[in-house]
Design an enzyme around this catalytic site. Structure first.
Site: not given
Ligand code: PAF
Length: 282
Positions: A35, A37, A148-149, A153, A185
């Site tokens: 969910e 994604h 934000q998880k 990154q 996740s």
């Molecule tokens: O967050 C992710 O799934 C990965 O780090 C990403 C941003 C797709 C880069 O491979």
């Protein structure tokens, strides 16, 4: 929905759309959608005419001892879910397409990539920024959506966009959680029944800490200790770090202010889970 496997074909598809004035958004993923994604895809759908989702398990962001080989995948399921969410194009390249040999050029956000998760995953963020920069150049989106998880990154990507003048608006979408609070996740799948039962302790600790901050305790060290104490009650938890940091420099703070982030990484068995909360921001 189209599935495109090469850079050349993706460019062929997107160039005329761009020329017709269509706005394009990109959701970079490594697949095995949950969910979280799907919420990124929903945001992209609302924010642009064309939604491109990239699905690529990026080998250069995994160290040799990490879970690249066993990273979960189920392309047919992902395809169906993306289609249901109104995605226009899945970009699904293979490793040779993204890293034709020889390959020499990397993007690194230096200091930002060495702290927190970067301390135990030294090549990870260089791999992330390199693939994301490549995807930005290939897709040339107007908007890109991240979760934000992965707080570090998100901060690193915003910094890269600023430093390298990518003309792209970055949207950071809120964390989506299971009913019991566990942040969604793809790696939750690795948890044993008992680990899965204990894993929501992370979210409970962050929620409790946030309450304490709202009640007036702005002392980062005390809040950090409180989180450690609560997580340690879960006998299967091994804390990697609990840090309270500035939301753009990732420097540790002593006094909490609006926007300060509490970020944690905790092992349950071999599974490393991360979570975070932005303090005093809603
Ligand atoms: O967050 C992710 O799934 C990965 O780090 C990403 C941003 C797709 C880069 O491979």
């Amino acid at each position: 929905m189209e599935i495109i496997r090469t850079v050349k074909n993706l460019r062929k598809e997107l160039t005329p759309l761009r020329e017709f004035g269509k706005t394009i958004s990109l959701v970079p993923t490594m697949g095995y959608f949950h969910e979280g994604h799907l919420s990124l895809m929903d945001i992209a759908r609302k924010s642009s005419d064309i939604v491109v989702v990239s699905l690529f398990v990026n080998p250069i962001q995994f160290s040799p001892n990490e879970d690249l080989e066993r990273y979960p995948h189920d392309f047919e399921r992902d395809e169906q879910l993306a289609e249901e969410r109104g995605v226009d194009i899945i970009f699904y390249p293979d490793v040779k397409e993204m890293y034709p040999e020889p390959f020499y050029t990397y993007v690194s956000t230096e200091e930002l990539s060495r702290v927190l998760c970067g301390a135990s995953r030294p090549i990870h963020f260089r791999g992330v920024t390199t693939i994301v920069a490549k995807l930005f150049n290939i897709v040339q989106p107007d908007i890109a959506v991240f979760g934000q998880k992965d707080a570090q990154q998100a901060i690193i990507i915003k910094q890269m966009v600023k430093d390298l003048n990518f003309p792209i608006k970055i949207i950071i979408a809120p964390i989506i959680r299971e009913k019991d609070g566990l942040a969604m996740s793809s790696r939750n799948k690795y948890l044993s029944t008992e680990e899965r039962k204990q894993a929501p302790t992370i979210c409970k600790a962050l929620t409790r800490a946030h309450e304490e901050v709202r009640l007036g305790n702005k002392n980062a060290k005390e809040i950090e200790d409180l989180i450690r104490e609560i997580i340690s009650r879960a006998c299967l938890a091994q804390i990697e770090y609990v840090e309270i940091v500035d939301d753009s420099t990732l420097d540790k703070v002593e006094q909490i202010k609006p926007g300060t982030i509490v970020t944690v990484a905790v092992f349950f068995g071999k599974t490393r889970l991360i979570d975070n909360v932005i303090l005093l921001k809603e």
